[in-house]
Design an enzyme around this catalytic site. Sequence first.
Site, PDB file in Angstrom:
ATOM      1  N   ASP A   1      -0.680  38.253 -13.951  1.00 42.07           N
ATOM      2  CA  ASP A   1      -1.687  37.519 -13.195  1.00 42.07           C
ATOM      3  C   ASP A   1      -3.108  37.915 -13.570  1.00 42.07           C
ATOM      4  O   ASP A   1      -3.430  39.103 -13.677  1.00 42.07           O
ATOM      5  CB  ASP A   1      -1.471  37.758 -11.697  1.00 42.07           C
TER       6      ASP A   1
ATOM      7  N   GLU B   1       4.839  40.502  -9.520  1.00 36.22           N
ATOM      8  CA  GLU B   1       3.480  40.234  -9.986  1.00 36.22           C
ATOM      9  C   GLU B   1       2.862  41.516 -10.536  1.00 36.22           C
ATOM     10  O   GLU B   1       2.914  42.579  -9.909  1.00 36.22           O
ATOM     11  CB  GLU B   1       2.622  39.704  -8.834  1.00 36.22           C
TER      12      GLU B   1
ATOM     13  N   ARG C   1       0.814  -1.213   0.000  1.00 40.58           N
ATOM     14  CA  ARG C   1       0.000   0.000   0.000  1.00 40.58           C
ATOM     15  C   ARG C   1       0.847   1.262   0.000  1.00 40.58           C
ATOM     16  O   ARG C   1       0.536   2.234  -0.707  1.00 40.58           O
ATOM     17  CB  ARG C   1      -0.953  -0.019   1.207  1.00 40.58           C
TER      18      ARG C   1
ATOM     19  N   LYS D   1       1.807  25.145  -4.361  1.00 38.08           N
ATOM     20  CA  LYS D   1       0.555  24.542  -3.885  1.00 38.08           C
ATOM     21  C   LYS D   1       0.723  23.017  -3.880  1.00 38.08           C
ATOM     22  O   LYS D   1       0.150  22.289  -4.695  1.00 38.08           O
ATOM     23  CB  LYS D   1      -0.611  24.966  -4.766  1.00 38.08           C
TER      24      LYS D   1
ATOM     25  N   LYS E   1       4.533  39.969  -4.590  1.00 37.23           N
ATOM     26  CA  LYS E   1       3.130  39.808  -4.966  1.00 37.23           C
ATOM     27  C   LYS E   1       2.316  41.021  -4.524  1.00 37.23           C
ATOM     28  O   LYS E   1       2.844  41.982  -3.975  1.00 37.23           O
ATOM     29  CB  LYS E   1       2.597  38.503  -4.380  1.00 37.23           C
TER      30      LYS E   1
END
Length: 286
Positions: free
Chosen positions: A220, A199, A103, A139, A171
């Site tokens: 962005d 950004e 597993r 992320k 940012k």
Amino acid sequence: MTSALQPPASAVVEAVTRAIAEDLTPLGDLTSALLPSNLVATARFVSRGQGVVAGCACAAEAFRQIDPSVSLVWSVDDGDPLDAGTVLATATGTLASILTAERTALNFLGHLSGIASRTRVFVDAAAAGGAARIWDTRKTTPGLRSLEKAAVRAGGGANHRGNLSDWILLKDNHIALFGITEAVSRARTMWPARAVHVECDRLDQVHEALAAGADALLLDNMTPEQIAECVAVASQSARRPLLEASGGITLETVAAYSAAGVDCISIGGLTNSAAVIDIGLDIEPL
């Protein structure tokens, strides 16, 4: 195994050690303990569907930690394509050890192959529009970043920052405090050897970041048409920065963003939304 596609060996050992401890604490594999200790078997890791393989090193480490006497022979390497029925590896050894490691090995293979497969889909879609590389983000699953970023490489993508120490990314919240020009100046003074990435979500910010000497621009939440306008402006600069597009870009739109002329497109969903690839362990009749 191709070294450029592999995570650091120390990260593999650490992640697998945690996973095995999670699975076996406090009393070990109670069910496998019922099996005769001298019962030997052969088992094959088999893909149930299509995708791209990643995580071979983690699966191998799981068997090494459970029982180094188990022989694991690989038929694929990270980055190889998978079809339904593809045999990834063959394990031979004590059945109890194979079942105990099963597993943990499958969890890493399925999860990381899912990331590699999702990345490959975005890479192919972007290539239909232009030459932009597909980037990952931060992320990632806590504790698994090195493994997941290696899986992105296995899928043909490239890595954004590994962590906050890699380079400076100014940012919107940083810029709101200092403004672009002052923020870039502070970054150059405090960290002169680090790249400065800014950004921008408006064309006027692109002009200011270029004038401030930014090394890279994160464009962005813009449309492909707005991105193309920013690319045209940046390309006229004496020193064109690296140009990244980000923000809500999907499989349906990634080709248009690639065609807009950016260098890379960052997709958080490569690592935080990829579906697991179904891989099973088939044991030959004893």
